[in-house]
Enzyme design. Structure first.
Site, PDB file in Angstrom:
ATOM      1  N   SER A  70       0.784  -1.141   0.069  1.00  0.00           N
ATOM      2  CA  SER A  70       0.138  -0.171   0.087  1.00  0.00           C
ATOM      3  C   SER A  70       0.738   1.282   0.028  1.00  0.00           C
ATOM      4  CB  SER A  70      -1.002  -0.091   1.223  1.00  0.00           C
ATOM      5  OG  SER A  70      -1.888  -0.819   0.799  1.00  0.00           O
ATOM      6  N   LYS A  73       0.393   3.349  -3.069  1.00  0.00           N
ATOM      7  CA  LYS A  73      -0.819   4.445  -3.128  1.00  0.00           C
ATOM      8  C   LYS A  73      -0.408   5.898  -3.274  1.00  0.00           C
ATOM      9  CE  LYS A  73      -3.785   0.726  -0.917  1.00  0.00           C
ATOM     10  NZ  LYS A  73      -4.564   0.200   0.193  1.00  0.00           N
ATOM     11  N   TYR A 197      -4.481  -2.220  -9.714  1.00  0.00           N
ATOM     12  CA  TYR A 197      -4.352  -2.271  -8.353  1.00  0.00           C
ATOM     13  C   TYR A 197      -3.262  -3.479  -7.727  1.00  0.00           C
ATOM     14  CZ  TYR A 197      -5.313  -2.338  -3.669  1.00  0.00           C
ATOM     15  OH  TYR A 197      -5.141  -2.182  -2.215  1.00  0.00           O
ATOM     16  N   TYR A 249      -4.286   3.731   8.151  1.00  0.00           N
ATOM     17  CA  TYR A 249      -5.489   3.202   8.211  1.00  0.00           C
ATOM     18  C   TYR A 249      -6.164   3.457   9.736  1.00  0.00           C
ATOM     19  CZ  TYR A 249      -3.750   0.426   4.193  1.00  0.00           C
ATOM     20  OH  TYR A 249      -3.056  -0.044   3.320  1.00  0.00           O
ATOM     21  N   VAL A 267       1.196  -3.620   3.859  1.00  0.00           N
ATOM     22  CA  VAL A 267       1.396  -4.730   4.766  1.00  0.00           C
ATOM     23  C   VAL A 267       2.673  -5.767   4.187  1.00  0.00           C
ATOM     24  CG1 VAL A 267      -1.216  -5.138   5.041  1.00  0.00           C
ATOM     25  CG2 VAL A 267      -0.196  -5.895   3.013  1.00  0.00           C
TER      26      VAL A 267
END
Ligand code: GLU
Length: 313
Positions: A70, A73, A197, A249, A267
């Site tokens: 991630s 992103k 993605y 998050y 992760v």
């Protein structure tokens, strides 16, 4: 504001971080949803600091490639803002979610508009924006090309085993994409969008490469390695703001409290943290906390920011 950081003092701090982390027994739990991540040795730890003067300082396993997941992103968001500008904020919000990275509940309340570009639904929406008028292969190539240019390193690749495993197990991401499609907020076919993605998540980078790639966010939008402008200073500030509020998050508040730097986790155990005006920092340790953020990576950044006086507050 630029912080002064004499190289010897910084190197001593990094070496100290590495020896402290080597002594740690509780190292968190390695992501196990796909074999290529489950097999990563949890004993590894690396850290790299890219300063705005172009120098890079490293310690530990700073040249070992890992799955950035991630953290990608940040780069896809930067690209999408470059393509559609502030129009992006009609497609995705910019509020912290307070929910797990792959939560679906909020999407129902918010009618298919994801809370922010860093939860999975938001990043899938950003991938949809990047895909407009392209084939997935072209968009994936564009993201990789962008990251290589930022890091000034053409050896960065996408790990095909990770990409395949993401696709084979990504049922929740499939659900998120289909759910947005059902609300009419996703333009392209979910399968195409997810192809982008899953591949961006599968980029493999070392701490050194990641710190270099994040340098523009520390340097007012300008790549410290080339001197070229990547984004306007205001955009760099805003990306940093979203990293600070949404980068971890449902652990974002705690991270801001403990570390005080805009940052984004993945992760795979990597974290990219930015000290605006001074440094881009990448840390990697594969063991994760309950919220899916690198356990030792967070501890290491907390220690480093305290020792160097590095916090935006
Ligand atoms: N590939 C992971 C997923 O979509 C990324 C999650 C993360 O790094 O936080 O589930």
């Amino acid at each position: 504001m630029a912080h002064s950081c004499p190289p010897e003092r910084l190197q001593a701090a990094l070496d100290d971080v590495v020896s402290r982390m080597a002594a740690r027994v509780r190292r968190g739990k390695v992501a196990d949803y796909i074999p290529p991540l489950a097999e990563v040795d949890p004993q590894q730890f690396g850290i790299a600091v890219a300063l705005n003067d172009g120098s890079v300082h490293v310690a530990g396993d700073a040249d070992a490639p890992f799955s950035i997941q991630s953290v990608s992103k940040v780069f896809s968001l930067t690209l999408a803002l470059g393509q559609v500008g502030d129009g992006l904020w009609k497609r995705v919000g910019r509020e912290p979610s307070g929910n797990a990275f792959n939560s679906i509940v909020q999407l129902e309340h918010e009618k298919g508009i994801p809370r922010n570009p860093f939860i999975n639904a938001g990043a899938i929406m950003v991938a949809d924006v990047l895909l407009a008028g392209h084939k997935p292969r072209e968009t994936i190539g564009e993201i990789l090309h962008f990251v290589r240019a930022l890091a000034q390193d053409d050896s960065i690749t996408i790990d095909p085993l990770v990409a395949r495993a993401e696709k084979a197990t990504g049922f929740r991401n499939v659900a998120l994409a289909n759910y947005m499609k059902s609300f009419g907020t996703l333009d392209n076919e979910p399968e195409m969008v997810l192809g982008v993605y899953f591949h961006q998540c599968a980029m493999a980078m070392s701490c050194r490469q990641l710190a270099q790639a994040g340098g523009f966010l520390a340097n007012g939008g300008r790549n410290p390695l080339t001197g070229f402008s990547v984004v306007a200073p205001e955009r760099a500030r805003r990306i940093n703001a979203i990293m600070l509020t949404c980068g971890h998050y449902d652990g974002s508040g705690d991270f801001a409290f403990r570390v005080g730097l805009p940052s984004k986790s993945g992760v795979g155990g990597g974290i990219l943290a930015i000290l605006p005006g001074t440094a881009s920092i990448a840390v990697w340790s594969p063991g994760l906390s309950e919220q899916g953020n690198s356990l030792l990576g967070t501890d290491a950044l907390e220690f480093l920011s305290r020792r160097m006086g590095w916090s935006v507050f």
